[in-house]
Design a protein around this motif. Structure first.
Motif, short mmCIF file in Angstrom:
data_model
loop_
_atom_site.label_atom_id
_atom_site.label_comp_id
_atom_site.label_asym_id
_atom_site.label_seq_id
_atom_site.Cartn_x
_atom_site.Cartn_y
_atom_site.Cartn_z
N LEU A 95 -0.13 12.22 50.96
CA LEU A 95 -0.90 13.12 50.10
C LEU A 95 -0.35 14.54 50.20
O LEU A 95 -0.15 15.22 49.19
CB LEU A 95 -2.37 13.08 50.56
N ARG A 96 -0.09 14.97 51.43
CA ARG A 96 0.46 16.30 51.64
C ARG A 96 1.86 16.43 51.06
O ARG A 96 2.27 17.50 50.62
CB ARG A 96 0.53 16.60 53.14
N ALA A 97 2.63 15.33 51.11
CA ALA A 97 4.02 15.38 50.64
C ALA A 97 4.07 15.41 49.12
O ALA A 97 4.91 16.11 48.54
CB ALA A 97 4.79 14.18 51.17
N ILE A 98 3.18 14.66 48.46
CA ILE A 98 3.28 14.53 47.01
C ILE A 98 2.79 15.79 46.30
O ILE A 98 3.36 16.19 45.28
CB ILE A 98 2.50 13.28 46.52
N ALA A 99 1.73 16.44 46.85
CA ALA A 99 1.10 17.56 46.12
C ALA A 99 2.10 18.64 45.68
O ALA A 99 2.15 18.96 44.48
CB ALA A 99 -0.04 18.14 46.94
N PRO A 100 2.91 19.22 46.58
CA PRO A 100 3.81 20.28 46.11
C PRO A 100 4.89 19.77 45.16
O PRO A 100 5.25 20.47 44.20
CB PRO A 100 4.42 20.84 47.40
N VAL A 101 5.40 18.55 45.42
CA VAL A 101 6.43 18.00 44.54
C VAL A 101 5.85 17.77 43.15
O VAL A 101 6.48 18.10 42.12
CB VAL A 101 7.00 16.69 45.12
N GLY A 102 4.63 17.22 43.10
CA GLY A 102 3.98 16.99 41.81
C GLY A 102 3.73 18.28 41.07
O GLY A 102 3.95 18.37 39.85
N ALA A 103 3.28 19.32 41.81
CA ALA A 103 3.04 20.61 41.16
C ALA A 103 4.34 21.16 40.58
O ALA A 103 4.36 21.67 39.46
CB ALA A 103 2.45 21.59 42.17
N ALA A 104 5.43 21.02 41.34
CA ALA A 104 6.71 21.55 40.88
C ALA A 104 7.16 20.83 39.61
O ALA A 104 7.62 21.47 38.65
CB ALA A 104 7.76 21.41 41.98
N ILE A 105 6.99 19.51 39.59
CA ILE A 105 7.49 18.76 38.42
C ILE A 105 6.59 19.02 37.20
O ILE A 105 7.07 19.02 36.07
CB ILE A 105 7.63 17.26 38.76
N THR A 106 5.29 19.27 37.46
CA THR A 106 4.40 19.63 36.35
C THR A 106 4.81 20.98 35.76
O THR A 106 4.82 21.17 34.54
CB THR A 106 2.94 19.70 36.83
N LEU A 107 5.15 21.90 36.65
CA LEU A 107 5.59 23.22 36.20
C LEU A 107 6.87 23.08 35.38
O LEU A 107 7.03 23.74 34.34
CB LEU A 107 5.82 24.13 37.40
N SER A 134 -3.43 19.95 28.46
CA SER A 134 -3.73 18.95 29.50
C SER A 134 -2.78 19.10 30.68
O SER A 134 -3.19 18.98 31.83
CB SER A 134 -3.58 17.54 28.93
N MET A 135 -1.50 19.37 30.38
CA MET A 135 -0.54 19.55 31.47
C MET A 135 -0.90 20.75 32.33
O MET A 135 -0.76 20.73 33.54
CB MET A 135 0.88 19.74 30.90
N LEU A 136 -1.39 21.81 31.67
CA LEU A 136 -1.77 23.01 32.41
C LEU A 136 -2.94 22.69 33.34
O LEU A 136 -2.95 23.11 34.51
CB LEU A 136 -2.15 24.12 31.42
N VAL A 137 -3.91 21.91 32.84
CA VAL A 137 -5.05 21.52 33.68
C VAL A 137 -4.56 20.68 34.86
O VAL A 137 -5.00 20.85 36.00
CB VAL A 137 -6.11 20.76 32.85
N LEU A 138 -3.61 19.78 34.58
CA LEU A 138 -3.05 18.94 35.65
C LEU A 138 -2.39 19.80 36.72
O LEU A 138 -2.54 19.56 37.92
CB LEU A 138 -2.03 17.96 35.06
N PHE A 139 -1.66 20.84 36.26
CA PHE A 139 -1.02 21.77 37.20
C PHE A 139 -2.07 22.42 38.09
O PHE A 139 -1.89 22.53 39.31
CB PHE A 139 -0.23 22.81 36.39
N PHE A 140 -3.20 22.83 37.50
CA PHE A 140 -4.25 23.46 38.30
C PHE A 140 -4.88 22.47 39.27
O PHE A 140 -5.28 22.85 40.38
CB PHE A 140 -5.32 24.06 37.38
N LEU A 141 -4.96 21.19 38.87
CA LEU A 141 -5.51 20.18 39.79
C LEU A 141 -4.61 20.06 41.03
O LEU A 141 -5.10 19.96 42.16
CB LEU A 141 -5.63 18.83 39.10
N TYR A 142 -3.28 20.05 40.79
CA TYR A 142 -2.35 20.01 41.92
C TYR A 142 -2.53 21.25 42.81
O TYR A 142 -2.57 21.14 44.04
CB TYR A 142 -0.90 19.98 41.41
N LEU A 143 -2.62 22.43 42.17
CA LEU A 143 -2.72 23.67 42.95
C LEU A 143 -4.00 23.66 43.79
O LEU A 143 -4.01 24.14 44.92
CB LEU A 143 -2.72 24.89 42.03
N GLY A 144 -5.11 23.12 43.22
CA GLY A 144 -6.36 23.06 43.96
C GLY A 144 -6.21 22.25 45.23
O GLY A 144 -6.70 22.63 46.30
#
Lengths: 249, 252
Positions: A95-107, A134-144
């Motif tokens: 969970l910790r590993a995926i969050a920043p990578v997912g945020a980066a790829i969403t960005l 929707s992508m912007l909301v997804l980015f905020f979900l990752y950041l949260g």
């Protein structure tokens, strides 16, 4: 009877660390090979779009990042579910590993979308297209989730909190997507025409079939690198890691 | 010294469930916890005027600031009124959520609640419900006043109030999830906003659309049923996440 040994082995950080070390070069190399083939093919050997000219070629990066951004969230939520149900330490690390990578790829998906939007729609950001919002909301979900991880002094508490909010997000994402879709269709102005991915010509499609798995593999490689950091952090007092580090040195 | 011991008559012993014990007696403790918590929380909230007054004051002030920012032109204000009222109501409820579990966490009564052998579903419902009555309901009651301030036409005022009545419940249930996750942290305020604002997207879309439809005279059933569905979904599912969050906050 199904063999569940692989699942139990996954619970061992030591086994996982060894496996990641063995797999990482292969995953990384195949990701780079697929991406180079797909990008060269897409940039040089496909015909230009009759309406958009050459600017459409960014889909070979944009579409895969958008696909993987959403898939990454679901991968993270599955890790969260495993962590809540079986209390597996490794799931917390995932969970910790995926969050920043997912945020980066969403960005990256948002950025390529904006770059594509300028020549196509005449603006970097268009609220009429539901997918951007929707992508912007997804980015905020990752950041949260990343913020929640950082806020807890105690790592275990942070991991459990993030797992819970990741699951809540999983229930919410389809609702958010559909509601944003609905919202944009109500407010849509007729002056803007959207390109539909489904009407894409076959010869433009083939490079995409190469870059999508390429970005998936790149994502997997980045998550593996992050996982290795997480394992090193949580197992820093264990004997096997010390031995590994001495062997490497 | 008051007597805190529980008399045997209030809690039936499941092992001696005889033929003349009604099945409903078994569930009585769950509901008595629900009512006791509801009454207790109302007492606590009504003794602190700030609990219901501060969110309302906040909302009035933000509406004032919006008006100053947009300008006094009545047509511009009315065109944006539905969105402004919804965003402001959402912020008011969200900012009051940090207090939902904090006092109980600090004085230890939350831990006592979690130690109870009874299911936590209804107690959590009671806490959110009590909080909603103090923060969400005043916003619903005051919403005609907001409408008059921003020039929403008279026929849309009941729609705004109905939409807020349903939507503010969703906001409270979803927000309580973030509140339960952050209650053990010193400062939960901004983190609650980061966690929960993305989840509020459907509520703001359907809520403001509902008002807009009423202003324009469009059919209301579609948006109304979406709001009801969101309320039912969040009321049923959110307590599960809230219980998980509270257990996490207590156990560490």
């Amino acid at each position: 009877m199904a063999n569940w040994q692989w699942f139990h082995r996954l619970g061992s950080p030591k086994w996982l660390h060894g496996t990641i070390n063995r797999w990482l070069p292969w995953v990384l190399v195949s990701a780079l090979v697929l991406l180079s083939i797909g990008v060269v093919w897409g940039l040089a050997f496909t015909p230009p779009d009759y309406k958009q000219g050459n600017s459409f070629r960014i889909i070979y990066i944009h579409v895969p990042t958008a696909v993987v951004a959403l898939a990454g969230y679901y991968a993270m939520a599955i890790a969260g579910a495993v962590s809540i149900i079986w209390r597996m330490k490794v799931a917390d690390m995932a969970l910790r590993a995926i969050a920043p990578v997912g945020a980066a790829i969403t960005l990256l998906g948002l950025f390529t979308g904006a770059v594509w939007g300028k020549p196509t729609w005449g603006a970097y950001w268009v609220w009429e297209d539901a997918r951007l919002t929707s992508m912007l909301v997804l980015f905020f979900l990752y950041l949260g989730i990343m913020a929640l991880h950082d806020a807890f002094q105690n790592r275990q508490g942070g991991s459990r909190a993030a797992a819970i909010i990741a699951l809540v997000g999983t229930v919410n994402i389809p609702i958010i997507y559909k509601s944003v879709d609905w919202w944009s269709s109500l407010h849509q102005s007729a002056s803007i025409k959207f390109t539909e991915e489904s009407t894409i010509a076959a010869e433009m499609m083939y490079p995409l079939m190469v870059t999508i798995p390429g970005v998936y593999l790149l994502f997997a490689a980045a998550v593996m690198l992050q996982m290795r950091v997480q394992i090193a952090h949580s197992e820093r007092h264990s004997r096997w890691l010390e031995k590994y580090a001495i062997n490497r040195a | 010294m008051p007597d805190f011991t529980v008399s045997d008559s209030t809690i039936p012993d499941p092992t001696v469930l005889s033929r003349n014990t009604k099945l409903s007696d078994q569930y009585r403790p769950v509901f008595s916890i629900f009512y006791a918590l509801l009454v207790r929380d109302f007492h606590v909230y009504f003794r602190h005027r700030g609990a219901w007054l501060n969110p309302l004051t906040f909302i009035f002030m933000v509406i004032l600031l919006f008006t100053l920012g947009i300008g006094p032109n009545a047509t511009t204000l009315t065109a944006n009124a539905a969105g402004i009222i919804w965003v402001v109501a959402l912020l008011g409820i969200m900012l009051s959520l940090d207090a939902l579990f904090r006092a109980d966490y600090d004085d230890g009564s939350l831990e006592q609640l979690l130690l109870s052998p009874e299911p936590l579903y209804l107690p959590v419902m009671a806490k959110v419900l009590a909080h909603w009555v103090v923060t969400g309901l005043p916003i619903v009651v005051a919403s005609p006043l907001f409408s008059l301030m921003l020039g929403i036409s008279g026929k849309a005022i009941p729609a705004l109030a109905l939409g807020l009545l349903l939507g503010s419940g969703v906001l409270s249930f979803l927000g309580a999830i973030a509140a339960s996750l952050t209650v053990s942290l010193r400062s939960g305020g901004l983190l609650i906003a980061l966690l929960i604002l993305p989840m509020y997207v459907p509520v703001i879309i359907f809520g403001s659309q509902f008002v807009q439809s009423a202003i324009e005279g469009w059919p209301l059933t579609a948006t109304l049923s979406m709001l009801v569905a969101l309320l039912i979904g969040s009321a049923v599912l959110a307590p599960l996440a809230i219980i998980g969050g509270l257990r996490m906050s207590i156990d560490g």
